[in-house]
Write a protein that holds these residues in place. Structure first.
Motif, PDB file in Angstrom:
ATOM      1  N   THR A 122       0.879  -1.261   0.057  1.00  0.00           N
ATOM      2  CA  THR A 122       0.000  -0.098   0.030  1.00  0.00           C
ATOM      3  C   THR A 122       0.686   1.218   0.123  1.00  0.00           C
ATOM      4  N   HIS A 133      -7.076   2.153   3.214  1.00  0.00           N
ATOM      5  CA  HIS A 133      -6.527   0.922   2.703  1.00  0.00           C
ATOM      6  C   HIS A 133      -4.867   0.713   3.226  1.00  0.00           C
ATOM      7  N   ARG A 217      -5.063 -10.797  -2.805  1.00  0.00           N
ATOM      8  CA  ARG A 217      -6.351 -10.669  -2.346  1.00  0.00           C
ATOM      9  C   ARG A 217      -6.697 -10.827  -0.666  1.00  0.00           C
ATOM     10  N   PRO A 223      -5.846  -4.128   2.856  1.00  0.00           N
ATOM     11  CA  PRO A 223      -7.143  -4.549   1.622  1.00  0.00           C
ATOM     12  C   PRO A 223      -6.351  -4.469   0.448  1.00  0.00           C
ATOM     13  N   SER A 224      -6.865  -5.540  -0.517  1.00  0.00           N
ATOM     14  CA  SER A 224      -6.275  -5.260  -1.913  1.00  0.00           C
ATOM     15  C   SER A 224      -6.662  -4.023  -2.798  1.00  0.00           C
ATOM     16  N   ASP A 225      -7.659  -3.496  -2.037  1.00  0.00           N
ATOM     17  CA  ASP A 225      -8.144  -2.189  -2.957  1.00  0.00           C
ATOM     18  C   ASP A 225      -7.323  -1.044  -2.995  1.00  0.00           C
ATOM     19  N   HIS A 226      -6.111  -1.088  -2.119  1.00  0.00           N
ATOM     20  CA  HIS A 226      -5.054  -0.016  -2.114  1.00  0.00           C
ATOM     21  C   HIS A 226      -4.569  -0.036  -3.701  1.00  0.00           C
ATOM     22  N   VAL A 228      -6.242  -1.066  -6.456  1.00  0.00           N
ATOM     23  CA  VAL A 228      -6.957  -0.704  -7.351  1.00  0.00           C
ATOM     24  C   VAL A 228      -7.263   1.004  -7.254  1.00  0.00           C
ATOM     25  N   VAL A 229      -7.460   1.414  -6.246  1.00  0.00           N
ATOM     26  CA  VAL A 229      -7.238   2.980  -6.169  1.00  0.00           C
ATOM     27  C   VAL A 229      -5.936   3.661  -6.676  1.00  0.00           C
TER      28      VAL A 229
END
Length: 269
Positions: A122, A133, A217, A223-226, A228-229
């Motif tokens: 991240t 994130h 994931r 979180p893996s969302d880091h 994507v964002v």
């Protein structure tokens, strides 16, 4: 292993294999360069020259009491590229190794960088209202002393037992135990603390090179969302989510290798 000396007289070690366009690998906290062996094998077979750096305090490199900051680790990477005469490279970092790449770019720019690959790191460790994130449980209120006893368990991701098979495969390939370093020394604790306080988001947004954000994931740390964002906020960002824990390059080497090679071909490198 090969060696070079930094501009503050610290001897660092590195691996050099293959020929062709250069890919530089920088491992994460506590991990030696040899933990990239599955990526090294795939990249060399694909026609790349692979340089894998043991950061100060890691692997076979010297472990001084000084220089336990991300700024210094970024400068070490700059010294490394200069010492080996690299003019253009794709820089690939795992975990704190990715932060080392961003530290290098923050101070040196992208004149020698063809692209960047970040493996499950991240860009901002501390969570706040605008950034959920970061490292699980890490906030401005908890950051002091958060890593004083090493990296705490978060209750997320695969168990330690589930991680044994990838480690066993790594040992079998290397024919030895990778030389992991302890987080219990003052320099390593200081490095963890300094790393926790960094925010690379502006540096990533400003980077004028292709960027691949790989994330597990089921990462134990964030979180893996880091990914994507972060990729969404860059001009040339790409994302690859892997069904793995934090150490995706060891947990799922085939998937990581496919993502990396696809990225390299896609940028014409």
């Amino acid at each position: 292993m090969h060696t070079f000396v930094t501009d503050d007289d610290v001897t660092l070690s590195y691996l050099d294999e293959g020929s062709g366009p250069v890919v530089v690998l920088v491992a994460g906290f506590g991990a030696p360069a040899t933990t990239w062996v599955f990526q090294q094998d795939a990249l060399v077979r694909a026609g790349y020259r692979v340089l894998a750096l043991d950061r100060r305090g890691h692997g076979d490199s010297e472990a001084p009491d000084h220089g336990a900051t991300m700024a210094r680790h970024g400068r070490d990477l700059d010294n490394f590229l200069t010492a080996v005469g690299v003019e253009t490279a794709v820089l690939m970092g795992g975990s704190m190794g990715a932060s080392t790449v961003w530290s290098y770019i923050r101070t040196t720019g992208t004149s020698r960088v063809r692209g960047v690959v970040s493996v499950d790191q991240t860009p901002k460790m501390i969570n706040d209202a605008s950034w959920p994130h970061g490292f699980y449980g890490l906030t401005d209120a908890t950051v002091d002393g958060f890593f004083a006893k090493g990296i705490p368990a978060t209750g997320h991701g695969p168990s330690t037992f589930a991680s044994l098979l990838p480690v066993a495969k790594l040992i079998l390939r290397l024919r030895s135990m990778p030389r992991m370093v302890s987080s219990e020394t003052p320099p390593m604790r200081a490095l963890l603390d300094d790393h926790a306080r960094q925010d690379w988001r502006a540096d990533i947004r400003a980077a004028d090179v292709p960027i691949l954000m790989i994330a597990g994931r089921n990462s134990q740390f964030w979180p893996s969302d880091h990914a994507v964002v972060t990729a969404r906020d860059t001009a040339q960002g790409q994302v690859a989510l892997i069904d793995s824990g934090h150490a995706a390059n060891m947990d799922r080497p085939r998937e990581v290798n496919e993502a990396v090679l696809t990225f390299l071909r896609g940028i014409g490198y």
